[in-house]
Every structure is written in C-alpha cells, then in structure tokens.
Design an enzyme around this catalytic site. Structure first.
Site: not given
Length: 909
Positions: A721, A735, A788, A872
């Site tokens: 992102h 995030e 992430h 993650e």
C-alpha cells in the site's frame, strides 16, 4: 596517258639550343624516326596553348609557354633544373615522336598535338599497325604508297618508305620497282633523246609529287601523246628496240584502268564536309583528336550494276538506318561522334568486288580491315572515329592489310562456379549471380575469363580456401579453389593485367554465410571473409570503365576476424603494456588490484564500437566508456570490482565479445559475454586480471551468469500500500505506515549482514501492484518479500496471528508480464520454502498465533519473476494485537525474524 598525282611534303625540323650548364652547347637535330626503338616510351602531350609544367624527373621540369605561331606548328618551351631556368627553345607539333635532350647522356621522347584541353601522360606503346598512305595513283593502274608504323595512339614510330605498284591483267596489285614505275609512266620519242610527258585530262587538277627528290610533271594532251606513239611506230630503228613494247604496255594499262570502278567517300569533321577522296585514301584526321560525325559514300566508274549501302553507329543513337549512294549517314553538326560503320555492295557489284574499310579510332589507332557489311570500329566503348579508309578489291582477292581487330565491343567477364551438391553451373556474365542464395550451399571452385577484349591483358584471380588459405593466382578460365574435396571458398581476389587494367576496373561482390551480400571490392582487393570459417555462397563480377562509378556500395566487402586490444592500470605498476585477443592483462598471485582499463577494437569490418563500464570501489557502476577511453580511476587507490563489455551496431549483430576476470579469493571466474557482469558486487573483492576476446556470433561456448559474477544476495522488500492507498485502517493507524516501518527495519538488518536490498517504496507514496513487480523484475533480485498487516474489516476483532502466502496458479487470473515464470515449478517450490522459513521464524520470535502458510493468486506474487512471498504480520483491527504491532520493540522482533528467515533461505540457495 592520264595520271593523278598527290603531293607529299614532309619537312620536319627540330632545333634546340641549351646553355653549357646542361652539358649541351650546340643545336641538336631531330633523331631519325627509324633509329628509335618503336616500343620506347614517350610523353604524349595534348596541348591547348596555355602555360603548363611537366616534371620529367626529380630535378628537371619542362615548361610550356604557348604556341610559337597562329598555325600551332610548334610550342615554345624551356627547362628548369637545380641550376635554374635555361634558354627558350621550340618543340615541334606533329604525328611523330620528337627527341628532347636533357644532358649528353639522357634525353626523352615526346609528341605534341593540338587539343582543346591540356593533358600530358607518359605512354608505352604495345600495339603497332602499318599505316599505308597513297601518294600517287595513276589511271594506268600504277601507284605509289608510303608505309608508316603507328602505335595505338596514332603516333608514327617508324617510316618504312615508299613502295610502287601496278595492276596486272588479272586485276591483282603487284609490287614493282621504282625503275619499272618510272618506265610505265613515261613514253620515249625515238626522234628525240628527250622524254615526252603523257597528257592529263584538262578538267582535272593535278598537283605535283615529290618522289625521291625527282619531280614528276603533269602530262600533256592525250592526242599529242598518241600521235607521238604512232610516230614512234614508223621510225623505230634497231638502236631503240625497246621503245614500242613500253608504249604498248602503257596503252594496255590505260584501257584496263578505265574498266576499274572507284569508291569515293567524304567525312564531316570540325563542322564541315571534307573534300571527297577515294580508293583507300585517308578521310578525316589522324593525331588531332577530332571526331567524324557523318560520312557519304558513292561509286564511280561502276562496271557492273549495283550500289554501295552503309550505316553508322552514332553516339546516343546507336545504329542508324542504312543509306545509299552518297546520302549522309550520321549526325552532321550535332556534335555526336561516329563510333562504328557497316559498308556493303549490292547487285552485280557485290558479285565481282569486295569492299574493305578500316577506321582510325580514339585510343586504338588504326583497326583491322572489315569487309562486305561487317561492323568496323567500336561499340559500347564511347570511342570516336577519327579517320577512315575504303577500298574495292576484286572478289576473293587478298585484303589490303590485316583483318584482325576490325571491330571492338565492350569486353565481357564470364564466370562459372562449382557449388556444393550441384557441381559446375553454367557460365554467367557481367554482373549476373553465380552460385546460390538462401540454400546454404558453399562455393568450392571458380573459373573466370574475359571475352571481346579491346586491349591486351588478362584476368587473374585467387581464392581463400578452407584449411588451405590463399591459393596462388590463376588466369583466363583456370580453376581456382577445389573440386570434389568439399572445401568451401571463403574469400576471393580478382584483378586485370596489361592494358585491360589501364582502361577498366573489375568489381566483384560475394554472398557470404551469415553476412549475406557484402559490398563491392575491386582490382585485387579481398572480398568475402578470412579467419571466420564462413562459406561463400554466390558471386557477381562486372567490368566498368576506368574510374567510373562502382555498381553499388563498396562498404564492408571483406570481413576479417576483428581484434580487441586492452591495457590495465595495476596497483604499484601503473599502465602495463597492451595485450590482445584473450591474453591476460593484470597480475595473478600478487594481490594487486586493477584500478582502470582501456579497451580498443581493431580491424572492425562493420560499423560499431566496443563499450564498457566498471564497478569501482565506493562509487559503483560508472557510465560507459568506448574505443580506448579510460574506465576506472588513476591515482585514487580504488579497486575495480566488476566489469561489463559489449559491442554496438552491426558489430553486435555479427560478433560476440567474451571476457572473464581473476577476482580476489575466487581466482578465475567463468566467462561472461555481451554486457553481462563479470567480477563481484557488494563483496569488496578486487579484480586482479582480465581476458577479452571476440568470436563470430553464436560460435562461442555457453556462459553462466552465476559463475562469471559473484555478488551479495539481493532482496526486494515490498512495503504494501502507500500514498492514496492506506490499506487497512484501525485505531488511528494505517497499514501502509506499519508496513513501511517494519520494512525499513528489515532493510537495515539485511544491509548490515552484507545483503543488497531494494525497496518498492521508501516513503508514503502510491505504487501500483503491477509497477512493484515490474521494478523487481528489472532489478532481478534473488527473492521478493511483500510486507503487509491483516484486517477482518467490519468482522470480528478477535482474530489474530501471522500468516505467509506463496503463489498458487489460477487460470482465471492469467499473468500479464510474467507468463514465462509465474507457474514455474522451481519458483513455486522456492517460494513455498521461503514462506515456510519466514513463518516459522516470525512465530518463534514473537509468540504470535500461527495461521500457517498457503497458496493464493495474488498479483505481486504472480507477476514477479523470482521466488516471492507475501507476509501478513497481524490483525490491525484487533485492539490487543494492534497494541503490539505499533510497538517499536515488537517491530524489531518481527524484523529480525524476517531477516533470520531470509538468511536461512540463502544458506539453502
């Protein structure tokens, strides 16, 4: 008896007065033409009346000041040598060679002719022709002819003197003595000791003729002569028994001559028609460089029915339509040269007579005699006709002279090749292709010959043969190369010899394996290849006028194996001597660094350069250098650590450049080629030596990037992102920011351990998913790790833990930029292992809930070419877990676990 007389005046005076410092202190008379060697070289000077200089040798210069009079009969000149200028003298203009003394021992020969433009050249005669001029021709069938030997430039090189002829009862011309000629042309009166002249026709002009210092006077009235003859019949005494037979013979010849037809002709020269001449007398000019533009021919006293027909070959028009009996043939007044003629008789005249004719042609001089409609002159050579002679001869009687080379056409070069699997092909000519194209068949032998040569000389050729090299030259249709040995021709040289080489260039080009049609070579230059093991497949050969334009491009007619030379600057030694073609430059076993290098391309047959870049200690990769420029540093004690070398343009299309380096701790690494990296990067290892070579495209050995170049492992970190895409948001945290914070900590750890680290972003900016993979693929790292943080969105806030994802193929989502590698089993295997090692290390270090690893069709994993995983690290919308995720100490634990997992992976790969 009537007779026609032509005047010959030949008075040539040569007088030069030189000062004593030229060792010549008196006037020197012109040397007798017959005393000189007919093949002696001389200066042929086309003179236009302007001041000119001719360098006769290193010391002596001949100066031409101008004409001595308006008639252009002589040229004023003087000599200059090391002592300065000398007295002025006169140089004759004419058809013969003249002698100019330079010292008591040395002299030169020259000939001067008037011309519109100046030109001086030293010529060596090689072709000689006897030129016959009719001096006197009488109606009784007797004649006087002067014979001179001329060379191909029309220069008189020898005078052979006068000859005397009569026509016998069978119409054959017979050689007689001067005394016999005198007797046949004089009648004796028995009542007087004086000679009585024979009468001439009152309507004819009869000039005098100088003959061996005797002057033959015009004859008196014919009736008076016959009256004297009758008187002599009645008063003959025993004291004069021979008088009557001579008189009868003279009358018989008169009667015979009346029956002989005459051929009359005139030439258009210098803007006007010349007066007609007949029966072998020259019409036109000789030695004046003037062109005939037209002609007229007609018969007189024809004793049979018939006509004379003729046509001319004219500049720009070619062969013109046939003309008859005095009509103009050619292009009078248009400034276009006649180049050839055809003349023939018709009707009963053709049954009883042959018509012979010859031409004096620019450059060639007098050609041989042609007859009865055959072509005479030249065609396709752009040579002017300058004079002509025409004669009638009784049918089948001997020609007036040599019939050799009466018509000269443009020469032709013919050639045939022996081709693999085909054998000898039919001969072709003048630029046609012999051999094959696109069939990969080698030429094995060749034969070349000349046809229709207008000059002396031959064609010679030599071929470069597989495993043999250049063969000795052969000529005129002989085999060059091999037959039945399956050996390829690789190159060829062709040249002309003799006068052919003075007037023509021979051009040739070849179709060579890999390169196709190369450029045109000429006159003995090499065409094809050498040292490259490339076969010739086809050839074209053509002749062009000397100095004329080539039939096509002359670039790259011959390809030799190029050479590469290079020199290195070595620690403690400076620049060492240049080496080439695979030799080692630098040192081994002395622990001395290379600090700079210069590389140069030699003998390059094609367009292109050699370019190179070095990786320098503390600097990294520098911009390209080329063709002998320095890459590296001098005097800064900085080591070279790696190098890239490549070729450009056509050189890159036809050749590969190979190189390898001797690196600190590694020794000789494997070969790299064509811009690959050689050496090391990120390991602080010096280059110590290098070897470079160039080979034909595709002929070198396979190379391995891994064996040629050593570097620290490279990791591409992808903080997910960013910018306009914050990712998951919870509790005031995004995030995107958490991903970047952890990625930077991993980056710092990996760099401290000697790894190369690339980042998809280093701040809060937006990068599309596809652009992240594109950037990674361009940098070609060893692995790709995307970082992430997870979220359930509006779902449960109690879900927690870490998970790692690898790529799983799904046909519903085809790859856009990674079709070759996205579903590669080896990449998926390594990706799976990478995900597993990172998952274990992260869970072990943080105590987080282990959600395991699994496959998924995610864009960054699908489009990235190297092993890749997406991590993650926890759920941002779980308040309890979020409290740890935003903690710097927890981020440090996670970052170290990721770095440890990466290091563990690299221990396996």
């Amino acid at each position: 008896m009537r007779k026609r007389v032509f005047l010959l005046v030949a008075v040539l005076v040569f007088s030069l007065v030189f000062p004593s410092n030229l060792s010549i202190g008196h006037a020197m008379e012109k040397a007798d033409t017959n005393e000189l060697d007919i093949s002696s070289s001389y200066y042929f000077i086309y003179y236009n009346g302007e001041k000119q200089e001719i360098n006769l040798n290193e010391e002596v210069v001949l100066h031409l000041n101008g004409w001595t009079n308006e008639k252009q009969e002589a040229v004023e000149g003087y000599l200059t040598d090391s002592l300065g200028d000398h007295e002025v003298f006169s140089m004759n203009v004419g058809e013969e060679r003249e002698q100019l003394p330079l010292s008591e021992e040395k002299s030169i020969l020259y000939r001067i002719v008037p011309s519109d433009s100046y030109k001086a050249e030293q010529v060596e005669p090689v072709t000689f022709t006897d030129q016959v001029t009719v001096i006197a021709q009488n109606d009784n069938g007797t004649s006087i002819e002067e014979v001179k030997t001329v060379d191909e430039y029309g220069t008189v090189v020898r005078k052979q003197g006068l000859t005397y002829y009569s026509i016998g009862e069978n119409q054959q011309k017979t050689l007689i003595s001067k005394e016999e000629y005198d007797a046949l042309n004089l009648v004796t009166d028995p009542s007087s000791s004086e000679k009585v002249e024979e009468p001439s026709t009152p309507s004819e002009e009869v000039p005098e003729v100088t003959q061996d210092d005797e002057m033959v006077q015009p004859e008196k009235d014919q009736d008076a002569s016959l009256e004297n003859e009758e008187t002599s019949k009645s008063t003959t005494t025993e004291e004069s028994p021979s008088v009557m037979p001579k008189a009868k013979a003279s009358r018989a010849m008169i009667q015979s001559a009346v029956l002989n037809p005459s051929i009359n002709y005139a030439s258009f020269v210098d803007g006007k028609w010349q007066s007609p001449v007949k029966d072998g007398i020259l019409s036109g000019t000789s030695g004046q460089s003037k062109q005939l533009e037209a002609m007229k021919i007609y018969l007189a006293n024809a004793n049979y029915a018939g006509s004379v027909t003729y046509k001319t070959h004219v500049q720009g028009y070619g062969w013109m339509t046939s003309k008859t009996d005095g009509a103009e043939s050619g292009a009078p007044g248009e400034g276009k040269r006649m180049e050839a003629v055809q003349i023939a008789l018709t009707g009963d005249m053709a049954k009883h007579y042959d018509i012979y004719y010859r031409l004096h042609v620019q450059t060639f001089g007098w050609l041989g005699w042609a007859k009865n409609g055959a072509s005479a002159g030249t065609e396709g050579l752009s040579k002017r006709v300058e004079a002509m002679e025409i004669k009638l001869v009784a049918k089948g009687a001997q020609a007036p002279g040599s019939t050799d080379n009466s018509f000269i056409t443009k020469p032709s070069v013919t050639y045939a090749t022996h081709v693999q699997t085909i054998g000898w092909q039919d001969a072709v000519a003048d630029g046609e292709m012999s051999g094959t194209s696109g069939q990969s068949n080698r030429l094995e032998g060749i034969k070349i010959d000349l046809k229709n040569k207008p000059y002396s000389g031959s064609i010679e050729y030599s071929t470069h043969v597989q495993s043999i090299g250049w063969q000795n030259a052969v000529s005129n249709g002989a085999l060059s190369g091999t037959s039945g040995q399956s050996k390829r021709l690789e190159g060829i040289r062709i040249n002309l010899t003799g006068d052919m080489a003075k007037h023509y260039d021979v051009y040739y080009r070849v179709h060579a394996q890999t390169y196709g049609w190369l450029g045109w070579a000429k006159n003995g230059a090499s065409a094809g290849t050498e040292g490259l093991a490339k076969r010739l497949e086809g050839i074209e050969i053509i002749l062009v006028n000397k100095g004329a334009q080539a039939p096509g491009s002359t670039s790259t007619s011959f390809v030799k194996k190029p050479s590469v030379s290079y020199s290195t600057h070595v620690q403690g030694k400076g620049w060492i001597s240049s080496v080439k073609d695979g030799a080692s430059s630098g040192t081994t076993g002395q622990a001395k660094r290379l600090e700079a290098i210069k590389i140069e391309l030699n003998n390059a047959s094609f367009q292109g350069d050699i370019v190179y870049s070095t990786h320098i200690q503390g600097t990294g990769w520098v911009t390209n250098s080329s063709n002998g420029e320095i890459s590296g540093t001098v005097g800064k004690s900085k080591r070279l650590e790696a190098i890239k070398i490549s070729l450009t343009s056509d050189m890159e299309k036809y050749f590969d450049v190979y190189y390898r380096v001797h690196a600190q701790n590694y020794g000789w690494l494997g070969w790299a080629k064509n811009g690959m990296k050689a050496g090391s990067e990120g390991l602080s290892k010096r280059l110590e030596s290098i070897e470079i070579k160039i080979v034909p495209k595709g002929t070198g050995s396979a190379v391995s990037a891994a064996s040629a170049f050593k570097q620290a492992k490279a990791v591409f970190l992808d903080p997910g992102h960013g910018g306009s895409d914050p990712g998951a948001v919870a509790g005031g945290y995004t995030e995107a920011n958490l991903n970047l914070a952890v990625a930077k900590k991993v980056e710092k750890l990996l760099k401290s351990r000697g790894y190369i680290v690339y980042m998809s972003r280093t701040n809060d900016t937006y990068v599309s998913l596809l652009d992240r993979s594109k950037k990674a693929n361009a940098l070609n790292p060893d692995i790709f790790v995307s970082i992430h943080h997870n979220s359930t969105g509006t779902g449960s806030t109690t879900v927690s833990g870490m998970e790692s994802i690898f790529y799983k193929y799904n046909p519903a989502y085809p790859s856009q930029i990674n079709s070759k590698n996205h579903n590669d089993p080896n990449r998926i295997m390594k990706s799976t292992l990478l995900a597993d090692l990172l998952q274990k290390n992260m869970v072990g270090a943080t105590g987080a809930n282990n959600r395991g690893i699994y496959g998924e069709t995610l864009a960054v994993l699908r489009e990235t070419a190297v092993p890749a995983t997406l991590l993650e690290l926890g759920f941002i919308n779980n308040p309890t877990e979020r409290q740890k995720l935003v903690s710097s100490s927890y981020q440090d634990k996670t970052a170290k676990a990721i770095a440890d997992g990466i290091e563990e992976y690299f221990k396996r790969f």
